[in-house]
Motif scaffolding. Sequence first.
Motif, PDB file in Angstrom:
ATOM      1  N   PHE A   9      35.033  34.611  40.021  1.00 28.78           N
ATOM      2  CA  PHE A   9      34.778  36.050  39.984  1.00 28.78           C
ATOM      3  C   PHE A   9      33.283  36.320  40.083  1.00 28.78           C
ATOM      4  N   ALA A  10      32.497  35.404  39.518  1.00 24.78           N
ATOM      5  CA  ALA A  10      31.048  35.609  39.510  1.00 24.78           C
ATOM      6  C   ALA A  10      30.445  35.477  40.896  1.00 24.78           C
ATOM      7  N   MET A  47      47.842  29.272  36.066  1.00 30.93           N
ATOM      8  CA  MET A  47      47.325  29.569  37.400  1.00 30.93           C
ATOM      9  C   MET A  47      47.866  28.592  38.424  1.00 30.93           C
ATOM     10  N   ALA A  48      47.900  27.321  38.078  1.00 33.81           N
ATOM     11  CA  ALA A  48      48.407  26.314  39.005  1.00 33.81           C
ATOM     12  C   ALA A  48      49.874  26.530  39.315  1.00 33.81           C
ATOM     13  N   ASN A  49      50.611  27.110  38.352  1.00 30.59           N
ATOM     14  CA  ASN A  49      52.022  27.391  38.556  1.00 30.59           C
ATOM     15  C   ASN A  49      52.271  28.836  38.992  1.00 30.59           C
ATOM     16  N   ASP A  50      51.174  29.525  39.367  1.00 29.41           N
ATOM     17  CA  ASP A  50      51.278  30.885  39.913  1.00 29.41           C
ATOM     18  C   ASP A  50      51.857  31.861  38.892  1.00 29.41           C
ATOM     19  N   LYS A  51      51.496  31.670  37.621  1.00 32.35           N
ATOM     20  CA  LYS A  51      51.965  32.559  36.563  1.00 32.35           C
ATOM     21  C   LYS A  51      50.769  33.289  35.962  1.00 32.35           C
ATOM     22  N   VAL A  52      50.321  34.313  36.649  1.00 31.79           N
ATOM     23  CA  VAL A  52      49.169  35.080  36.184  1.00 31.79           C
ATOM     24  C   VAL A  52      49.507  36.560  36.237  1.00 31.79           C
ATOM     25  N   ASP A  53      49.016  37.290  35.255  1.00 35.98           N
ATOM     26  CA  ASP A  53      49.321  38.713  35.169  1.00 35.98           C
ATOM     27  C   ASP A  53      48.522  39.535  36.179  1.00 35.98           C
ATOM     28  N   ASN A  54      47.326  39.062  36.546  1.00 38.61           N
ATOM     29  CA  ASN A  54      46.448  39.843  37.408  1.00 38.61           C
ATOM     30  C   ASN A  54      46.431  39.297  38.830  1.00 38.61           C
ATOM     31  N   ARG A  78      44.965  41.617  41.467  1.00 41.96           N
ATOM     32  CA  ARG A  78      43.504  41.697  41.406  1.00 41.96           C
ATOM     33  C   ARG A  78      42.880  40.446  42.014  1.00 41.96           C
ATOM     34  N   LEU A  79      43.461  39.301  41.716  1.00 44.89           N
ATOM     35  CA  LEU A  79      42.959  38.061  42.301  1.00 44.89           C
ATOM     36  C   LEU A  79      43.011  38.121  43.825  1.00 44.89           C
ATOM     37  N   ARG A  80      44.099  38.655  44.349  1.00 42.25           N
ATOM     38  CA  ARG A  80      44.252  38.757  45.798  1.00 42.25           C
ATOM     39  C   ARG A  80      43.179  39.667  46.393  1.00 42.25           C
ATOM     40  N   GLN A  81      42.871  40.759  45.706  1.00 43.79           N
ATOM     41  CA  GLN A  81      41.824  41.658  46.181  1.00 43.79           C
ATOM     42  C   GLN A  81      40.481  40.941  46.259  1.00 43.79           C
ATOM     43  N   LEU A  82      40.253  40.038  45.338  1.00 44.60           N
ATOM     44  CA  LEU A  82      38.996  39.299  45.305  1.00 44.60           C
ATOM     45  C   LEU A  82      38.975  38.139  46.297  1.00 44.60           C
TER      46      LEU A  82
END
Length: 322
Positions: free
Chosen positions: A17-18, A205-212, A215-219
Amino acid sequence: MKISAILNLSLGLSLLFAWQIQASDASKAQKHAAKIRSLELSHATVNNIEIAYKVIGEDDKPAVLMIMGLGASHVLWGDNFVMQLADAGYRIVLFDNRDTGDSQRLEEFGQPLIWWQLLKARFGFDVDADYNLDDMAQDSVALLDELEINRAHIVGASMGGMIAQVVATNHPARVSSLTSIMSTPGFGDHLPPPSTQANEQLQNMANDKVDNKARLRQLGIYTESMPRQIMAILKSGDRTEAVKTISTPTLVIHGVDDALIPLPHGEYTASLIKGSKFVALEGMAHNMPAEILPEILSNMLQHLKAADQTALSNTEASESRL
């Protein structure tokens, strides 16, 4: 090989993100963003994979191919960082690695069962991977072919640095210089593993279990490609002996505070490459913070221009002997 180190690579997604670096001058940042985003992505089928890319800068300028890391599209380089390189007189080639961004997605391969593959590796069995770092390096070179670029400065960060090292190893004639940022030649037992503080988050994250995820895709972060790319890294193993063969001018940049790929990985990379320059930056972790950006750019531009000057001098010397 420290198997946990491979899994922990996914920490990079949260830290990246940084990388959305902004100029201290807001108006300048807006101009940079507008210029880059006004350029439409092009697509080319290279190495049997459709790759999305864009080129910034004039055709007659020295080319810089920039390779992004795990699960990340070219967007994460940041508009300001890219435009400052372009404004310094370089033709910047940005692209999305296979399986990420707007490049061809390989979801038809399904998701590897990571714990099983890691267990196999721990006991010395081959892991299953749909592609490896060599394949991704070949994508990069094939894109240069498509653009009719004979030689380029190769810049890679994190997993992108690993791919850049493979390009320099397998295709030295195509590489004007190598810049390896916060990367490694592999995760051998002689190198420290990443921090494990965020193990639960990493597993999710590795198992694609994230709430955001949106937002990650936008980034520009594509979590669904992570397991396949983790397997690509694991399949490629420790590349120490190959990295020793790199003879191109090389700059290795690493953050002193990097908890994902700790500082000794950068030191070790530089120690393997004869004549390389190593820069350790205080205040830099597995990211490129705005306050460190001027130092990163300064070191990179000195490195690129020195390599260009050496190449020019060698050409002139060769011509004088004819």
